[in-house]
Write a protein that holds these residues in place. Sequence first.
Motif, PDB file in Angstrom:
ATOM      1  N   GLU A  82      36.003  50.511  46.340  1.00 31.74           N
ATOM      2  CA  GLU A  82      35.436  50.179  45.038  1.00 31.74           C
ATOM      3  C   GLU A  82      36.446  49.702  44.013  1.00 31.74           C
ATOM      4  O   GLU A  82      36.082  49.081  43.032  1.00 31.74           O
ATOM      5  CB  GLU A  82      34.674  51.372  44.472  1.00 31.74           C
ATOM      6  N   GLU A  83      37.727  49.976  44.233  1.00 32.55           N
ATOM      7  CA  GLU A  83      38.733  49.555  43.269  1.00 32.55           C
ATOM      8  C   GLU A  83      39.459  48.314  43.757  1.00 32.55           C
ATOM      9  O   GLU A  83      39.728  48.171  44.941  1.00 32.55           O
ATOM     10  CB  GLU A  83      39.754  50.667  43.030  1.00 32.55           C
ATOM     11  N   SER A  84      39.813  47.445  42.813  1.00 29.29           N
ATOM     12  CA  SER A  84      40.563  46.255  43.177  1.00 29.29           C
ATOM     13  C   SER A  84      42.032  46.620  43.345  1.00 29.29           C
ATOM     14  O   SER A  84      42.490  47.671  42.887  1.00 29.29           O
ATOM     15  CB  SER A  84      40.419  45.191  42.080  1.00 29.29           C
TER      16      SER A  84
ATOM     17  N   GLU B 249      44.421  45.296  41.834  1.00 28.58           N
ATOM     18  CA  GLU B 249      45.020  45.339  40.502  1.00 28.58           C
ATOM     19  C   GLU B 249      44.828  46.716  39.854  1.00 28.58           C
ATOM     20  O   GLU B 249      45.736  47.243  39.221  1.00 28.58           O
ATOM     21  CB  GLU B 249      44.419  44.248  39.602  1.00 28.58           C
ATOM     22  N   GLN B 250      43.638  47.311  40.015  1.00 25.71           N
ATOM     23  CA  GLN B 250      43.388  48.642  39.460  1.00 25.71           C
ATOM     24  C   GLN B 250      44.301  49.683  40.110  1.00 25.71           C
ATOM     25  O   GLN B 250      44.845  50.558  39.438  1.00 25.71           O
ATOM     26  CB  GLN B 250      41.929  49.047  39.667  1.00 25.71           C
TER      27      GLN B 250
END
Length: 139
Positions: free
Chosen positions: A124-126, A128-129
């Motif tokens: 769920e997280e990119s 970049e995150q």
Amino acid sequence: MAKNKTVFVCNECGYESGKWLGKCPACGSWNTFFEQKIVETKNSLLKSDKISGNVPQKLNSYEAKETIRTLTGFEELDRVLGGGLVKGSLILLGGEPGIGKSTLILQICDKVQGDGTVLYVSGEESAEQIKLRADRLRY
């Protein structure tokens, strides 16, 4: 023995019907059904099991062997994992949003990276995150 079966599928939403329909009951689109032939084979599960060698076995027919575990550096997590991480294993970590799952995983990755390669997979997280969080934690 193979058995042919026909199914009609809506080109817009994928709804399946045993007969052709003018209007799709799922999405309301008109004239979107196309015919798809499905070939079902009897005992297909058994044939694939014979090919791959995967035949169901009784659990008590296996011998449990002690495996080498890598400590995570978190005593309670190591206890829950039965003594640490097992090489080649996969662990799914779940919980409510914002409770620190990603932070914990980054901390574990930092502690075990000396023991081999670490692959961080997020659904769920990119990237970049994850990078921003790693930078905040100074990793």
